[in-house]
Enzyme design. Structure first.
Site, PDB file in Angstrom:
ATOM      1  N   ASP A 148       1.939 -59.930 -38.959  1.00  0.00           N
ATOM      2  CA  ASP A 148       1.271 -59.482 -37.961  1.00  0.00           C
ATOM      3  C   ASP A 148       1.944 -59.085 -36.786  1.00  0.00           C
ATOM      4  OD1 ASP A 148       1.559 -62.234 -38.089  1.00  0.00           O
ATOM      5  OD2 ASP A 148       0.254 -62.631 -36.394  1.00  0.00           O
ATOM      6  N   HIS A 149       3.286 -59.239 -36.734  1.00  0.00           N
ATOM      7  CA  HIS A 149       4.232 -58.738 -35.645  1.00  0.00           C
ATOM      8  C   HIS A 149       5.200 -57.694 -36.023  1.00  0.00           C
ATOM      9  CE1 HIS A 149       3.049 -62.383 -32.746  1.00  0.00           C
ATOM     10  NE2 HIS A 149       2.637 -62.625 -34.166  1.00  0.00           N
ATOM     11  N   HIS A 171       9.625 -61.858 -34.363  1.00  0.00           N
ATOM     12  CA  HIS A 171       9.785 -62.546 -35.390  1.00  0.00           C
ATOM     13  C   HIS A 171       9.150 -61.792 -36.703  1.00  0.00           C
ATOM     14  CE1 HIS A 171       5.737 -64.103 -34.513  1.00  0.00           C
ATOM     15  NE2 HIS A 171       5.704 -64.405 -35.772  1.00  0.00           N
ATOM     16  N   HIS A 183      -0.929 -63.311 -28.815  1.00  0.00           N
ATOM     17  CA  HIS A 183      -2.226 -63.575 -29.352  1.00  0.00           C
ATOM     18  C   HIS A 183      -3.358 -63.816 -28.076  1.00  0.00           C
ATOM     19  CE1 HIS A 183      -1.300 -64.098 -33.580  1.00  0.00           C
ATOM     20  NE2 HIS A 183      -0.357 -64.215 -33.345  1.00  0.00           N
ATOM     21  N   HIS A 228       7.044 -62.302 -39.269  1.00  0.00           N
ATOM     22  CA  HIS A 228       5.633 -62.291 -39.690  1.00  0.00           C
ATOM     23  C   HIS A 228       5.126 -60.894 -39.632  1.00  0.00           C
ATOM     24  CE1 HIS A 228       5.453 -66.976 -39.099  1.00  0.00           C
ATOM     25  NE2 HIS A 228       6.162 -66.656 -40.111  1.00  0.00           N
ATOM     26  N   HIS A 271       9.132 -71.692 -34.614  1.00  0.00           N
ATOM     27  CA  HIS A 271       7.944 -70.991 -35.356  1.00  0.00           C
ATOM     28  C   HIS A 271       8.517 -70.214 -36.611  1.00  0.00           C
ATOM     29  CE1 HIS A 271       3.960 -69.109 -35.838  1.00  0.00           C
ATOM     30  NE2 HIS A 271       4.640 -67.900 -36.115  1.00  0.00           N
ATOM     31  N   ASP A 322       4.960 -65.538 -30.970  1.00  0.00           N
ATOM     32  CA  ASP A 322       4.372 -66.963 -31.186  1.00  0.00           C
ATOM     33  C   ASP A 322       5.014 -68.154 -30.757  1.00  0.00           C
ATOM     34  OD1 ASP A 322       2.413 -65.439 -32.337  1.00  0.00           O
ATOM     35  OD2 ASP A 322       2.756 -66.027 -34.320  1.00  0.00           O
TER      36      ASP A 322
END
Length: 401
Positions: A192-193, A188, A307, A190, A245, A269
Site C-alpha cells: 500500500d506504499h 517501506h 494514512h 508494504h 514498522h 508508517d
C-alpha cells in the site's frame, strides 16, 4: 486506460475470499488500514459510527467477513461474531510474512486498489495543496485512507512522489500539474506504499526509485543509507533510517530553508497524527529510537503521514489522557475536518508532542494513566520503551473491540 497506465488486474475469484481472511486473522483486515479507520467507513465518519447498510452487508462483500467492520445489522454494531479469532504469535509472524514477502500480499493489494477505485473515484478526502515560494506539496488520497504525496519544484517543473500506492491516481495528479516525475521515494516495502512503483517507472523512463536496501522495495534503483541526501531540481530530501514498522523503514525530510518554510517530514508508517505504526519488524526499543529521530527534527517540522487515521488515533488518545486540553481541541478540529471530507494533515511535531501518546512516553501524566512507574535503577529509555509497549498494546486492543 488512464494516462497510459492500465488498471491493475483483479485476482481470480477463487483467491479473493482467501486473502482477506488471511489478513484478518493477522489483525490486518487490509494492508492500507492496519492502524485505523476501517476500509468501509466513509470519509468524515468516525469508525464507531453507524454506516449505511449496503456497503457493510456481508452479501455485498462476497461473503467475506472483514475484521471489526461497523454494521447496523448486528446488535453489537460490529461483526464481532464474524471476526476470526486472534492468531497465535507464531501464526501472526507466518501470516505477516505471507503478506509482506509473497505474491499473496500483492494479490490482496490489487483487490483493495480495485475496490477503493470503485468506492472513492475521487479519493477518500479532498486534496488540499500546500504551497511555499518555489515548492508545492499535493497530498493524493489513495486506497481507503492512504496518502501519496507529489512534491513539486515549481521553478523547474520537476517532481518527486512519496509512496505511490495507486499509480492511476498519482499519474492523474502528475498530468494535471504538468510536471516531470524524476523520483519515487518509498518509505517501506508494504504494497500500500510501493504498489505503484512498477507502473510509474514504465510510464516515466528517467524516474529513479529510492529507499532502503533492507526492505524489498519494488523496482528499487537507488538504495539509500541513513542521512543520505537526494536532490530533485531545487528540492533536497534527506533519508532517515527509522526501523520498527519494517526493518528498512525510512522517512524523508524535505529541506524547507531554500523556500522559507519549515522542514517537511514524510513519515510513511512511522508516525501519524496522534498515532504510530505497528512494530511488525522491530521491538519497542527500536520503535522508540525511531520516534526519537523524528522528534529531533524540531517542533516546527510539518508532519505528512502515510494514512488518514486522525479520528481514531485522537479518540484513543483521549481515553488515556482525560484532562488534556490540547488533545480535546485537536479532536474537535479533526471531527470538523472529516465531516467536510478534508485531510487532517499536516500537523507539526510540536503539536504532536502535546497529544500523541506515542510521543509522550516521558510524560508523568501518561505514565500515571497507564499505571506504570519507573523501577529503581531502571534506565530512563528502557522505561519509556515499556510505556510505549503498553500504549501499543492498548491501542491494538482498542482497535479489536
Amino acid at each position: 486506460m488512464h494516462g497510459g497506465i492500465s488498471c491493475l488486474p483483479f485476482p481470480r475469484p477463487i483467491l479473493s475470499p482467501l486473502i482477506p481472511r488471511t489478513m484478518a486473522s493477522l489483525g490486518m483486515s487490509s494492508p492500507e488500514h492496519r492502524e485505523g479507520q476501517p476500509a468501509s467507513a466513509p470519509p468524515g465518519e468516525h469508525p464507531a459510527a453507524m454506516l449505511p447498510p449496503s456497503p457493510c452487508c456481508p452479501k455485498q462483500l462476497e461473503g467475506v467477513c472483514l475484521e471489526n467492520q461497523p454494521c447496523p445489522h448486528y446488535p453489537s454494531g460490529v461483526w464481532s461474531t464474524h471476526t476470526p479469532p486472534p492468531a497465535p504469535p507464531n501464526e501472526k509472524v507466518a501470516l505477516y510474512s505471507l503478506y509482506a514477502r509473497t505474491r499473496l500480499g500483492y494479490l490482496f493489494y490489487q483487490r483493495q486498489v480495485k475496490k477503493a477505485r470503485e468506492r472513492y473515484p475521487h479519493g477518500h478526502s479532498v486534496p488540499q495543496p500546500f504551497c511555499f515560494p518555489g515548492v508545492k506539496i499535493l497530498p493524493i488520497p489513495v486506497l481507503s485512507n492512504n496518502y501519496s504525496y507529489l512534491v513539486i519544484d515549481t521553478g523547474s517543473g520537476q517532481a518527486a512522489v512519496i509512496d505511490p500506492s495507486d499509480p492511476l491516481a498519482v499519474q492523474a495528479a502528475i498530468e494535471e500539474e504538468g510536471v516531470m516525475l524524476e523520483a519515487i521515494f518509498c518509505t517501506h516495502k508494504h504494497w500500500d506504499h510501493s504498489g505503484g512503483n512498477e507502473a510509474l517507472c514504465q510510464k516515466h523512463n528517467s524516474c529513479r526509485v529510492y529507499g532502503s536496501a533492507l526492505d524489498a522495495i519494488p523496482q528499487l534503483t537507488n538504495p539509500l543509507a541513513d542521512r543520505e541526501k537526494v536532490s530533485v531540481g531545487c528540492l533536497t530530501f534527506e533519508a532517515l533510517a527509522t526501523p520498527g514498522h519494517t526493518v528498512g523503514h525510512m522517512v524523508y525530510v524535505l529541506d524547507g530553508a531554500p523556500f522559507g518554510s519549515p522542514p517537511c517530514l514524510f513519515s510513511g508508517d512511522l508516525l501519524f497524527l496522534a498515532g504510530c505504526g505497528r512494530p511488525f519488524e522491530g521491538s519497542p526499543e527500536t520503535m522508540l529510537a525511531s520516534l526519537d529521530v523524528a522528534v529531533g527534527l524540531g517542533e516546527d517540522t510539518l508532519l505528512w503521514p502515510g494514512h488518514e487515521y486522525a479520528l481514531e488515533c485522537l479518540t484513543f488518545a483521549s481515553l488515556l489522557e482525560l484532562d488534556n486540553s490540547a488533545l480535546e481541541q485537536k479532536l474537535q478540529w479533526a471531527v470538523q475536518q472529516r465531516q467536510e471530507k478534508r485531510s487532517t494533515c499536516p500537523s507539526t511535531l510540536g503539536e504532536e508532542q502535546t497529544y500523541n501518546p506515542f510521543l509522550r512516553t516521558h510524560r508523568p501524566e501518561l505514565q500515571e494513566a497507564l499505571g506504570l512507574w519507573q523501577g529503581t535503577g531502571e534506565d530512563p529509555d528502557a522505561f519509556r520503551a515499556r510505556v510505549l509497549k503498553e500504549v501499543r498494546r492498548r491501542k491494538d486492543l482498542y482497535q479489536a473491540t
